[in-house]
Design an enzyme around this catalytic site. Sequence first.
Site, mmCIF file in Angstrom:
data_model
loop_
_atom_site.group_PDB
_atom_site.id
_atom_site.type_symbol
_atom_site.label_atom_id
_atom_site.label_comp_id
_atom_site.label_asym_id
_atom_site.label_seq_id
_atom_site.Cartn_x
_atom_site.Cartn_y
_atom_site.Cartn_z
ATOM 1 N N TYR A 113 12.019 -1.005 0.324
ATOM 2 C CA TYR A 113 11.182 -1.105 1.523
ATOM 3 C C TYR A 113 9.997 -2.035 1.267
ATOM 4 O O TYR A 113 9.698 -2.918 2.073
ATOM 5 C CB TYR A 113 10.703 0.283 1.929
ATOM 6 C CG TYR A 113 10.041 0.345 3.281
ATOM 7 C CD1 TYR A 113 10.801 0.312 4.448
ATOM 8 C CD2 TYR A 113 8.654 0.438 3.414
ATOM 9 C CE1 TYR A 113 10.207 0.369 5.695
ATOM 10 C CE2 TYR A 113 8.051 0.496 4.653
ATOM 11 C CZ TYR A 113 8.827 0.461 5.796
ATOM 12 O OH TYR A 113 8.225 0.507 7.030
ATOM 13 N N SER A 142 4.493 -3.915 7.159
ATOM 14 C CA SER A 142 4.010 -2.582 6.833
ATOM 15 C C SER A 142 2.930 -2.714 5.767
ATOM 16 O O SER A 142 2.909 -3.695 5.004
ATOM 17 C CB SER A 142 5.157 -1.715 6.303
ATOM 18 O OG SER A 142 4.665 -0.522 5.720
#
Length: 284
Positions: A171, A158
């Site tokens: 995350y 990501s």
Amino acid sequence: MLGIDSVLRSWRGPRRTAAAKAVITGAGSGIGRAFALELARRGGDVVCADIDPDRAAETVALIEALPHGTGHAVTCDVSDRTAVELLAKQAQQIFDGPPTLVINNAGVGIGGKPVGDIGFEDWDWALGINLWGVVHGCEVFTPMLRSAGRGGIINVASAAGFAAAPSMAAYNVSKAAVMSLSETLAAELAGTGVAVTVLCPTFVKTNVFTDGRITPASQSLSLRLARLTGLSPDDVAARTLDAHDGGRLYVVPQWDATVIWHLKRHFPALYVRGAGLLGRLLPA
């Protein structure tokens, strides 16, 4: 007369993702499902692995409705090393040999709390899937591909892996580690015939915002940003597979991620101050 797409493909040579024998984790929805359908369109044979067997079966049903490609639903919890080892054995049985493409896609969303408030249970959950799921996939499947002397690995990270936005530590850490793993793996596999690509999107219009552990305020903001700047999973999957065919390591498919990538590298101190200010302005 050949169309422009055919001419471009002939210049690039044979496509690695054409008629692939592919294993995709998290194939029951979102980007994973989009990868499965796009590979099927390219004539692939796809093992659709997901922790939810019903979602995996839905993806296979969608593949079967296409004129090309075949699919197989397999249940797998990527956070469980034994389950990933079993997935590899099942894939070898289905393909009568090793896969030619492995996409470590399974992941979860988590965010909205600062470090110190996240809690170890959420850290374990996020890293168990987002990081260890990819580690398991790479550790189990890489020897097969290396021995075959061909194929590819696509790891889904990501832009969070390099953006380091506030209130997203679990995350961010998981995705930064996936980027590092992919870079290391690419160096180790150079010259073996096995290519590595790491996908680093920002907002993609999937269910990751609603299925994860994201605070309501952060979830609302993420959904708004996805509507404004997010790409569809189909676009992301097609762009990533084309980039993998071209031998690219990094895929940063959206303009906002590209801006962040360059800004942080050229002006790191300014970037951190700006990110901190933005974090204080965002809803808790």
